[in-house]
Design a protein around this motif. Structure first.
Motif, mmCIF file in Angstrom:
data_model
loop_
_atom_site.group_PDB
_atom_site.id
_atom_site.type_symbol
_atom_site.label_atom_id
_atom_site.label_comp_id
_atom_site.label_asym_id
_atom_site.label_seq_id
_atom_site.Cartn_x
_atom_site.Cartn_y
_atom_site.Cartn_z
ATOM 1 N N SER A 1 0.917 -1.111 -0.016
ATOM 2 C CA SER A 1 -0.013 0.042 -0.082
ATOM 3 C C SER A 1 0.882 1.158 -0.046
ATOM 4 O O SER A 1 0.480 2.443 -0.134
ATOM 5 N N SER A 2 2.164 1.156 0.364
ATOM 6 C CA SER A 2 3.106 2.267 0.188
ATOM 7 C C SER A 2 3.038 2.577 -1.351
ATOM 8 O O SER A 2 2.985 1.708 -2.167
ATOM 9 N N LYS A 3 3.435 3.964 -1.546
ATOM 10 C CA LYS A 3 3.549 4.492 -2.856
ATOM 11 C C LYS A 3 4.643 4.151 -3.533
ATOM 12 O O LYS A 3 6.064 3.865 -2.816
ATOM 13 N N GLY A 4 5.034 4.224 -4.686
ATOM 14 C CA GLY A 4 6.393 4.160 -5.324
ATOM 15 C C GLY A 4 6.481 3.212 -6.671
ATOM 16 O O GLY A 4 7.377 3.092 -7.107
ATOM 17 N N LEU A 5 5.523 2.074 -6.549
ATOM 18 C CA LEU A 5 5.996 1.258 -7.651
ATOM 19 C C LEU A 5 4.734 1.302 -8.650
ATOM 20 O O LEU A 5 3.582 1.988 -8.084
ATOM 21 N N ASP A 6 4.962 1.304 -10.055
ATOM 22 C CA ASP A 6 3.853 1.584 -11.078
ATOM 23 C C ASP A 6 3.123 0.271 -11.403
ATOM 24 O O ASP A 6 2.185 0.310 -12.356
ATOM 25 N N PHE A 7 3.202 -0.682 -10.454
ATOM 26 C CA PHE A 7 2.222 -1.968 -10.619
ATOM 27 C C PHE A 7 1.745 -2.640 -9.352
ATOM 28 O O PHE A 7 2.613 -2.399 -8.165
ATOM 29 N N PRO A 8 0.572 -3.311 -9.189
ATOM 30 C CA PRO A 8 0.350 -3.813 -7.840
ATOM 31 C C PRO A 8 1.230 -4.911 -7.384
ATOM 32 O O PRO A 8 1.630 -5.859 -8.296
ATOM 33 N N LEU A 9 1.868 -4.823 -6.408
ATOM 34 C CA LEU A 9 2.914 -5.829 -5.766
ATOM 35 C C LEU A 9 1.908 -6.677 -4.530
ATOM 36 O O LEU A 9 1.574 -6.136 -3.860
ATOM 37 N N TYR A 10 2.032 -8.061 -4.706
ATOM 38 C CA TYR A 10 1.375 -8.765 -3.682
ATOM 39 C C TYR A 10 2.574 -9.286 -3.297
ATOM 40 O O TYR A 10 3.466 -10.229 -3.720
ATOM 41 N N CYS A 11 2.687 -9.589 -1.754
ATOM 42 C CA CYS A 11 3.665 -10.471 -1.188
ATOM 43 C C CYS A 11 2.940 -11.582 -0.476
ATOM 44 O O CYS A 11 1.957 -11.349 0.448
ATOM 45 N N ILE A 12 3.370 -12.793 -0.474
ATOM 46 C CA ILE A 12 2.746 -13.764 0.250
ATOM 47 C C ILE A 12 3.404 -14.052 1.517
ATOM 48 O O ILE A 12 4.936 -14.519 1.288
ATOM 49 N N ASP A 13 3.013 -13.816 2.651
ATOM 50 C CA ASP A 13 3.655 -14.229 3.821
ATOM 51 C C ASP A 13 3.457 -15.544 4.491
ATOM 52 O O ASP A 13 2.312 -16.134 4.563
ATOM 53 N N LEU A 14 4.700 -16.395 4.282
ATOM 54 C CA LEU A 14 4.610 -17.760 4.672
ATOM 55 C C LEU A 14 5.178 -17.963 6.013
ATOM 56 O O LEU A 14 6.555 -18.278 5.878
ATOM 57 N N PRO A 15 4.984 -17.665 7.263
ATOM 58 C CA PRO A 15 5.784 -17.597 8.442
ATOM 59 C C PRO A 15 6.621 -18.764 8.465
ATOM 60 O O PRO A 15 6.267 -20.155 8.272
ATOM 61 N N GLY A 16 7.923 -18.689 9.015
ATOM 62 C CA GLY A 16 8.871 -19.687 9.014
ATOM 63 C C GLY A 16 9.598 -20.145 7.697
ATOM 64 O O GLY A 16 10.541 -20.891 7.820
ATOM 65 N N LEU A 17 8.916 -19.711 6.561
ATOM 66 C CA LEU A 17 9.747 -20.248 5.241
ATOM 67 C C LEU A 17 10.395 -19.205 4.440
ATOM 68 O O LEU A 17 11.373 -19.356 3.941
ATOM 69 N N PHE A 18 9.882 -17.586 4.489
ATOM 70 C CA PHE A 18 10.447 -16.816 3.848
ATOM 71 C C PHE A 18 10.784 -15.675 4.655
ATOM 72 O O PHE A 18 11.276 -14.613 3.913
ATOM 73 N N ASP A 19 10.472 -15.697 5.864
ATOM 74 C CA ASP A 19 10.662 -14.422 6.661
ATOM 75 C C ASP A 19 12.190 -14.348 7.089
ATOM 76 O O ASP A 19 12.814 -14.472 8.110
ATOM 77 N N ARG A 20 13.019 -14.318 5.838
ATOM 78 C CA ARG A 20 14.710 -14.316 6.140
ATOM 79 C C ARG A 20 15.052 -13.227 5.132
ATOM 80 O O ARG A 20 14.468 -12.772 4.217
ATOM 81 N N GLU A 21 16.440 -12.492 5.353
ATOM 82 C CA GLU A 21 16.781 -11.465 4.834
ATOM 83 C C GLU A 21 17.339 -12.152 3.268
ATOM 84 O O GLU A 21 17.059 -11.303 2.245
ATOM 85 N N SER A 22 17.769 -13.064 3.095
ATOM 86 C CA SER A 22 18.381 -13.764 2.079
ATOM 87 C C SER A 22 17.357 -14.349 1.165
ATOM 88 O O SER A 22 16.436 -15.074 1.568
ATOM 89 N N ILE A 23 17.373 -14.266 -0.095
ATOM 90 C CA ILE A 23 16.268 -14.851 -1.119
ATOM 91 C C ILE A 23 16.690 -16.225 -1.337
ATOM 92 O O ILE A 23 15.571 -17.220 -0.997
ATOM 93 N N TYR A 24 17.887 -16.598 -1.544
ATOM 94 C CA TYR A 24 18.042 -18.071 -1.868
ATOM 95 C C TYR A 24 18.991 -18.667 -1.004
ATOM 96 O O TYR A 24 19.142 -19.997 -0.735
ATOM 97 N N LEU A 25 19.976 -17.934 -0.488
ATOM 98 C CA LEU A 25 21.388 -18.427 0.134
ATOM 99 C C LEU A 25 21.418 -18.288 1.734
ATOM 100 O O LEU A 25 21.103 -17.248 2.205
ATOM 101 N N ALA A 26 21.729 -19.658 2.228
ATOM 102 C CA ALA A 26 21.895 -19.573 3.823
ATOM 103 C C ALA A 26 23.348 -18.913 3.940
ATOM 104 O O ALA A 26 23.906 -18.596 3.050
ATOM 105 N N GLU A 27 23.468 -18.911 5.267
ATOM 106 C CA GLU A 27 24.830 -17.922 5.653
ATOM 107 C C GLU A 27 26.141 -18.831 5.020
ATOM 108 O O GLU A 27 27.017 -18.007 4.738
ATOM 109 N N ASP A 28 26.102 -20.218 4.935
ATOM 110 C CA ASP A 28 27.162 -20.741 4.330
ATOM 111 C C ASP A 28 27.465 -20.551 2.629
ATOM 112 O O ASP A 28 28.215 -21.298 2.317
ATOM 113 N N GLY A 29 26.723 -19.848 2.154
ATOM 114 C CA GLY A 29 26.724 -19.388 0.840
ATOM 115 C C GLY A 29 26.073 -20.718 0.069
ATOM 116 O O GLY A 29 26.073 -20.308 -1.217
#
Ligand code: ADP
Length: 482
Positions: A78-106
């Motif tokens: 709902s914040s402004k700034g993007l020119d298209f609707p963005l949906y984020c799916i919150d899946l607790p325990g699975l994606f609430d991490r800073e990194s997209i794909y990689l764990a700390e060990d790379g």
């Protein structure tokens, strides 16, 4: 207006690990002019950008995975700034991490199969239950969302979606999302045993292969890569051959609003006009930034590298070539930004310690520094072994930086050698010696001031914005939306 949905694991500026993030964040902004409203759905990561935004929950649901109830919510930006609707799916325990794909060990997260399947299932649960949204086409990206076309076709629970066309874009066909059946069968939504073969390739679940079989259309991100993919795709070759009728290559574009040397929010010194003198001032100011940051010798050509330290990108060839070339007294500087293979990371650091006045290296993912490298280098090198499209060469040209590129995939489609009146220096028959040769040619070109400034002037005017390719995507969508 027709409504379509991009389902992706990346979308700039919310979450980006490479070119796919740029594409998914840019293409939707260019589609409305052709009558397409595109929304994007990604997992809700804990990235810095996402953490700063406001979201409104639009749907909450649950589904079974591993015989347990998984809760999820769909949250619309709902914040402004993007020119298209963005949906984020919150899946607790699975994606609430800073990194997209990689764990700390790379390495990739250990629960990658569960995360991928959970996100894709949540998207389908949302689509069948959500009353307000009506998407007439689903566009998935790479293997991470490649099971969706299969689920839409073959899971009885999602049969409402069976008639909705799906399009698959292949940004990198060498990653396939391969899982062992026994590892993930309890994660998958139900389908008939007789349809299991569609998910299977060589005895394993192959997410990319399933998407190739089930998507209504498939495209790679450059025409040349489409051909290479078919020729070099080892075990998947027969599959590409049998699905060739629905395959196409569409060259990526760049977001010329975000990647603009006159306004780039990451840079301090901007391009003031398009005359040659203004380009000279712009390049000099940004080169000075890099020279000062890395304490480099002045008045030498500066060659940059930005990218993943993976076999694909050929960073190893460049690092070895720098060492040999500087030992042999070639007069140039190099700046390296990237991360990945630990040995190569160490090699880049060692080079910067050995050649303190000639080489700068940052082992990081750093958007701001990348912009300074595009703006401040004289050359940008891409010694890729394969390259689905490559955006770096397009950004480089827009910022007046001459590409040095191998002759593969999207690089083949966008960089012709200057000896044929082209845009940059092409490395044929890629190996260390050929890279040194290309460095030599770059040094000579840099010394020929007139040719060099004329070339900068030429490449900076090229239009690689999404305008052209967005129209081609629209035509592709419209083939299914009639
Ligand atoms: P990839 O195969 O990695 O997706 P692309 O050329 O398609 O390669 O896109 C790469 C994108 O990622 C570009 O926007 C590039 O600037 C960016 N990028 C790659 N590595 C880095 C890095 N270390 N820091 C900042 N940006 C990076």
């Amino acid at each position: 207006m027709k409504n379509i949905l991009h389902v992706s694991s990346e979308c700039y500026p919310a979450a980006k690990a490479g070119g796919m993030g740029d594409v998914v964040g840019a293409l939707p902004t260019y589609l409305p002019q052709y009558g397409i409203n595109a929304s994007v759905v990604i997992p809700k990561y804990k990235t810095k950008w996402i953490a700063k935004q406001k979201f409104k929950e639009t749907y909450a649901g649950t589904f079974l995975i591993d015989n347990k109830k998984q809760k999820f919510t769909v949250q619309k930006l709902s914040s402004k700034g993007l020119d298209f609707p963005l949906y984020c799916i919150d899946l607790p325990g699975l994606f609430d991490r800073e990194s997209i794909y990689l764990a700390e060990d790379g390495h990739g997260f250990k629960d990658e199969p569960k995360r991928n399947i959970a996100f894709q299932t949540a998207v389908l649960e949302w689509l069948i239950n959500e009353e307000d949204e009506n998407f007439s086409l689903i566009h998935v990206h790479d293997h991470m969302t490649g099971l969706i076309p299969f689920f839409m076709q073959y899971c009885p629970k999602y049969k409402k979606l069976k008639k909705i066309p799906s399009v698959l874009s292949i940004h990198n066909g060498s990653y396939r999302g391969i899982f062992e059946w026994n590892e993930v069968s309890s994660f998958l939504p139900k389908f008939n045993d007789s349809d299991a073969g569609t998910l299977d390739w060589d005895g394993q679940i192959n997410s990319l292969a399933a998407a190739i079989k089930c998507a209504w259309s498939i495209n790679t991100v450059s025409p040349a890569y489409m051909l290479e993919l078919i020729e070099n795709s080892d075990t998947l070759r027969p599959l590409y051959e049998s699905e060739i009728h629905k395959c196409k290559g569409i060259l990526n574009g760049i977001d010329s609003k975000l990647w603009n040397p006159s306004t780039d929010a990451y840079l301090k010194d901007h391009l003031k006009s398009h005359i040659k003198a203004a380009w000279k001032t712009f390049k000099a100011a940004n080169k000075k930034y890099l020279q000062t940051k890395y304490n480099l010798i002045a008045r030498r050509p500066l060659i940059g590298f930005i990218g993943r330290f993976a076999d694909q990108k050929g960073a190893d060839l460049f690092l070895d070539a720098i060492d040999d070339a500087l030992k042999n007294n070639l007069k140039f500087n190099a700046v390296i930004l990237g991360s990945g293979d630990k040995e190569l990371e160490q090699k880049a650091i060692d080079l910067s310690k050995t050649y303190t006045r000639e080489v700068g290296a940052d082992i990081a993912y750093n958007e701001k520094l990348a912009r300074y490298i595009y703006a401040g280098c004289d050359f940008l090198i891409m010694p890729s072994r394969f390259e689905p499209c490559g955006l770096n060469q397009l950004y480089a040209m827009r910022y007046g930086t001459v590409p040095i590129a191998s002759h593969v995939g999207g690089l083949k489609d966008t960089v012709v050698d200057i000896s044929n009146d082209g845009e940059g220096i092409v490395i044929n028959n890629l190996n260390k010696e050929a890279v040194i040769d290309a460095i030599n040619r770059a040094i000579k070109l840099y010394q020929d001031k007139k040719s060099f400034t004329d070339l900068i002037s030429k490449i900076s005017k090229l239009d690689y914005s999404w305008n052209n390719s967005a129209e081609i995507y629209t035509n592709l969508y419209n083939e299914h939306l009639k």
